[in-house]
Design a protein around this motif. Structure first.
Motif, PDB file in Angstrom:
ATOM      1  N   CYS A 356       0.848  -1.200   0.000  1.00 24.21           N
ATOM      2  CA  CYS A 356       0.000   0.000   0.000  1.00 24.21           C
ATOM      3  C   CYS A 356       0.880   1.245   0.000  1.00 24.21           C
ATOM      4  O   CYS A 356       1.743   1.401   0.863  1.00 24.21           O
ATOM      5  CB  CYS A 356      -0.925   0.021   1.218  1.00 24.21           C
ATOM      6  N   ASN A 358      -0.088   4.163   0.616  1.00 27.88           N
ATOM      7  CA  ASN A 358      -0.533   5.123   1.628  1.00 27.88           C
ATOM      8  C   ASN A 358      -0.035   4.765   3.031  1.00 27.88           C
ATOM      9  O   ASN A 358       0.490   5.616   3.736  1.00 27.88           O
ATOM     10  CB  ASN A 358      -2.069   5.212   1.621  1.00 27.88           C
ATOM     11  N   PHE A 361       1.054  -1.107   4.120  1.00 24.75           N
ATOM     12  CA  PHE A 361       0.529  -2.450   4.364  1.00 24.75           C
ATOM     13  C   PHE A 361       1.031  -3.412   3.277  1.00 24.75           C
ATOM     14  O   PHE A 361       1.014  -3.083   2.097  1.00 24.75           O
ATOM     15  CB  PHE A 361      -1.001  -2.409   4.375  1.00 24.75           C
ATOM     16  N   CYS A 370      -7.404  -0.890   0.512  1.00 24.04           N
ATOM     17  CA  CYS A 370      -6.406  -1.381   1.463  1.00 24.04           C
ATOM     18  C   CYS A 370      -7.104  -1.851   2.737  1.00 24.04           C
ATOM     19  O   CYS A 370      -7.863  -1.097   3.345  1.00 24.04           O
ATOM     20  CB  CYS A 370      -5.402  -0.274   1.782  1.00 24.04           C
ATOM     21  N   SER A 378      -5.014   2.383  -3.380  1.00 28.73           N
ATOM     22  CA  SER A 378      -3.725   2.843  -2.863  1.00 28.73           C
ATOM     23  C   SER A 378      -2.674   1.749  -3.017  1.00 28.73           C
ATOM     24  O   SER A 378      -1.509   1.969  -2.701  1.00 28.73           O
ATOM     25  CB  SER A 378      -3.864   3.254  -1.392  1.00 28.73           C
TER      26      SER A 378
HETATM   27 ZN    ZN Z   1      -3.068   1.206   3.290  1.00 31.15          ZN
END
Ligand code: ZN
Length: 387
Positions: A356, A358, A361, A370, A378
């Motif tokens: 991810c 952002n 993850f 996500c 993302s």
């Molecule tokens: Zn995320």
């Protein structure tokens, strides 16, 4: 000269001490004055709190709050503190008490309600959270409340309601929600496709593309819908829209493109097409698919040559994995070759994951939303190789 300097210094030291003593006295007097201004219940409350009797503490603090409205902030601070510590039942009790009080201003009650909603949300009591946020839909906390309601609707996959809430948020001046709304329609299309309800799926995808005509997901699903309905030409056309909309998703649809072309008897054409994609952007996932397709339809020597070229242009563990696999297929007697491929292959399956952009993850499988930060799109569709 040096002796004179030293004696001057000795005189100054006691003066410093004296100043320090005066400063300390002033400080203490100031503190005493302050503490006399604070009601005794406050100390009682603090005492209960320190002795881990939070209910009595809250009662004592409530008494303070009744006598002096300024200590409201104290309750909000306590409530936020409990929530942050994960003591949600305590946070809920504090905020519920505030909500029930008759002497609060409208604004203060709204604030308490909002905090109560956040408590319920964090406790996973989604129904209660939603009903609290519903009471705030108009007024000073409308935007945050609607934002939370939207999060709950997305969490519970109530897409039709989420679409309405997103539209209301936009009307309240929140940033455009079209990209997310296109995902809500896409989710409905996925559900319809699962039930083979082609008409409903098509209608949802039309809406998704009306919200965001560059939605990679909606075009991918449009292709899936056509393929499922047995219209491979239309499916290929829909998936190929990604060439100009968002080429990073081409590796994701490559397998589907291959299958549709094979059904139409055009395997040579799809190899040329995917090789052109590979020239535009390096992608180990795409390379692997082209590699497999070439191996199947043109033989292992051609596949090995493809992997060797790609390895030179864009070195990666996965390209090496493909190369070793082809080499072993061409020269099956090489024991070292087998060992090497085994090692590389194990390494590849361990280190490749989706990431991810952002929140960082890491996932083994691709998600449109996500699972950690709940942001849509993302996670880039290409896996990351490093640790
Ligand atoms: Zn995320």
């Amino acid at each position: 000269m040096s002796l004179e300097f030293e004696s001057w210094y000795l005189l100054v030291i006691p003066l410093f001490f004296a100043l320090g003593w005066v400063a300390a006295r002033i400080d203490i007097r100031h503190v005493m004055q302050e503490s006399r201004a604070v009601p005794r219940s406050y100390f009682k409350g603090l005492n209960y709190l320190l002795n881990e009797q939070p209910d009595k503490a809250i009662e004592a603090f409530l008494e303070v709050a009744k006598m002096d409205p300024d200590t409201l902030e104290l309750h909000f601070a306590l409530g936020a503190l409990f929530r942050r510590r994960g003591e949600l039942d305590r946070a809920i009790r504090i905020h519920q008490n505030l909500v029930d009080r008759a002497d609060l201003s409208q604004d203060q009650r709204m604030k308490a309600l909002y905090e109560l909603g956040e408590d319920f949300l964090k406790a996973g009591l989604l129904d209660r959270a939603e009903s609290v946020f519903r009471r705030l839909e108009s007024g000073s906390h409308a935007r945050e409340a609607l934002r939370n309601i939207l999060d709950i609707q997305v969490l519970t996959k109530d897409w039709p309601q989420a679409i309405q809430t997103a539209a209301r948020l936009e009307k309240l001046g929140c940033p455009a929600q079209n990209a997310d709304t296109a995902h809500y329609y896409s989710e409905m299309a996925v559900a319809a496709l699962l039930k083979d309800d082609f008409a409903a799926a098509r209608a949802h995808l039309d809406e998704a593309l009306r919200e965001n005509k560059r939605s990679a997901r909606a075009w991918m699903l449009r292709g899936d819908l056509e393929a499922k309905a047995g219209r491979d030409e239309e499916a290929i056309a829909a998936w190929r829209r990604l060439e100009e909309i968002n080429p990073s998703f081409l590796p994701t649809v490559a397998e589907r493109l291959v299958q549709a072309h094979i059904r139409l008897g055009r395997q040579e054409q799809v190899i040329v097409l995917l090789k052109a994609y590979l020239d535009r952007q390096p992608s180990p996932d795409l390379l692997h698919l082209v590699f497999q397709t070439v191996a199947e339809h043109q033989g292992w020597p051609a596949a090995r040559q493809l992997a060797a070229e790609e390895l030179k242009r864009h070195p990666s563990l996965r390209a090496l994995d493909d190369y070793l696999q082809a080499s072993n297929a061409v020269q099956p007697e090489s024991v070292e070759g087998r060992l090497a491929q085994d090692l590389v292959h194990r390494q590849v399956s361990r280190t490749a994951y989706y990431l991810c952009g952002n929140c960082g993850f890491k996932a083994r499988q691709f998600f449109w939303q996500c699972p950690a930060c709940a942001r849509w799109e993302s996670i880039p569709p290409e896996r990351v190789e490093h640790d």
